[in-house]
Design an enzyme around this catalytic site. Structure first.
Site, mmCIF file in Angstrom:
data_model
loop_
_atom_site.group_PDB
_atom_site.id
_atom_site.type_symbol
_atom_site.label_atom_id
_atom_site.label_comp_id
_atom_site.label_asym_id
_atom_site.label_seq_id
_atom_site.Cartn_x
_atom_site.Cartn_y
_atom_site.Cartn_z
ATOM 1 N N CYS A 170 45.078 85.799 15.748
ATOM 2 C CA CYS A 170 44.357 86.457 16.833
ATOM 3 C C CYS A 170 43.468 85.456 17.587
ATOM 4 O O CYS A 170 43.971 84.640 18.337
ATOM 5 C CB CYS A 170 43.582 87.664 16.310
ATOM 6 S SG CYS A 170 43.088 88.821 17.612
ATOM 7 N N HIS B 201 47.490 90.833 13.413
ATOM 8 C CA HIS B 201 46.791 90.616 12.145
ATOM 9 C C HIS B 201 47.713 90.949 10.979
ATOM 10 O O HIS B 201 47.687 92.060 10.439
ATOM 11 C CB HIS B 201 45.532 91.491 12.076
ATOM 12 C CG HIS B 201 44.417 90.992 12.922
ATOM 13 N ND1 HIS B 201 43.434 90.142 12.440
ATOM 14 C CD2 HIS B 201 44.126 91.197 14.227
ATOM 15 C CE1 HIS B 201 42.590 89.858 13.409
ATOM 16 N NE2 HIS B 201 42.986 90.482 14.514
ATOM 17 N N GLU C 249 47.509 90.065 7.957
ATOM 18 C CA GLU C 249 46.760 90.345 6.724
ATOM 19 C C GLU C 249 46.364 91.811 6.622
ATOM 20 O O GLU C 249 46.296 92.374 5.519
ATOM 21 C CB GLU C 249 45.524 89.441 6.631
ATOM 22 C CG GLU C 249 44.332 89.832 7.464
ATOM 23 C CD GLU C 249 44.453 89.572 8.957
ATOM 24 O OE1 GLU C 249 43.549 89.982 9.717
ATOM 25 O OE2 GLU C 249 45.458 88.947 9.376
#
Length: 251
Positions: free
Chosen positions: A125, A224, A226
């Site tokens: 990001c 993202h 994660e």
């Protein structure tokens, strides 16, 4: 593989640095400045077979960055606040707020030191945006002005869900396949990215991933992974870190 598994023998697992926030935080009886990062990043690195190390923005010096990077096998520039638009020659948009000069300076120094030794890098990001700026590129400061909607960042802590298509022959295609169900939280996006090729796009043609050419793993993504419990890109980074640094001049 569980995000809480711990594969690999001690001493053989690559050490991956994760850049962090520096914010006012509360824990126990304390409320003060703290160096913090969402635990999902470290969990993803562990699940991918690496050892996570947090890198707070306590110094912006290149000498400090070189000292840190020399002890790492890979680097993640994590998400966070907007990049200071003055760093790419723009005046701030009314929606560009709360940039962190300490993080900008520290992470740019980390990227510079990483370049010197061809360290594998993944930008997430803001991390992708900073990589573009470090290369002399620029950002669109408010993506809704470009695409006419707010699906890339619906607001507050809600993530946009976009089907991102990947480029054939790219590292992101190798890791994620032809498309990714991406969790996005970016109101800014990369406008120009000299030295990189775009390798993934949202349905409205916003660049969602970019990679440097050559053998070095040097990739940024706007989404993202994660937060989606997706370790594919972190595994690709750890694999690159495990195989050793690419000799300088190999690009």
């Amino acid at each position: 593989m569980s995000l809480h598994s711990d594969p690999g023998a001690p001493g053989t697992r690559p050490v991956i640095g994760l850049s962090t926030y520096r914010e006012e935080a509360a824990w126990g009886v304390w409320r003060q400045r703290a160096d913090v990062l969402h635990a999902e990043y470290a969990d993803a690195i562990v699940a991918a077979g690496g050892v996570p190390v947090l890198l707070p923005p306590a110094s912006g010096s290149l000498a400090s960055a070189r000292a840190v990077v020399s002890r790492l096998d890979g680097l993640v520039i994590s998400g966070g606040a907007d990049v200071d638009p003055l760093r790419y020659g723009d005046e701030p948009h009314e929606r560009t707020t709360a940039w962190r000069e300490d993080r900008d300076a520290w992470e740019l120094a980390l990227l510079s030191a990483a370049d010197e030794i061809q360290l594998p890098v993944l930008g997430v990001c803001r991390g992708m945006q900073l990589m573009a700026v470090a290369a002399g590129g620029a950002l669109d400061q408010h993506t809704p002005d470009v695409v006419g909607h707010e699906e890339h960042s619906p607001g507050a802590d809600v993530f946009g869900r976009l089907k991102v298509r990947t480029l054939e022959g790219s590292r992101v295609r190798d890791a994620e396949g032809e498309s990714v169900e991406a969790l996005c939280h970016h109101h800014q996006s990369v406008r120009s990215h000299p030295g990189f090729r775009a390798t993934a796009w949202s349905p409205d043609e916003i660049v969602e991933a970019m990679e440097a050419p050559g053998d070095r793993f040097y990739m940024g993504v706007q989404w993202h992974p994660e937060m989606g419990r997706d370790i594919a890109l972190f595994s690709a980074l750890v694999d690159a870190a495990s195989s050793g640094r690419v000799p300088q001049g190999a690009l």
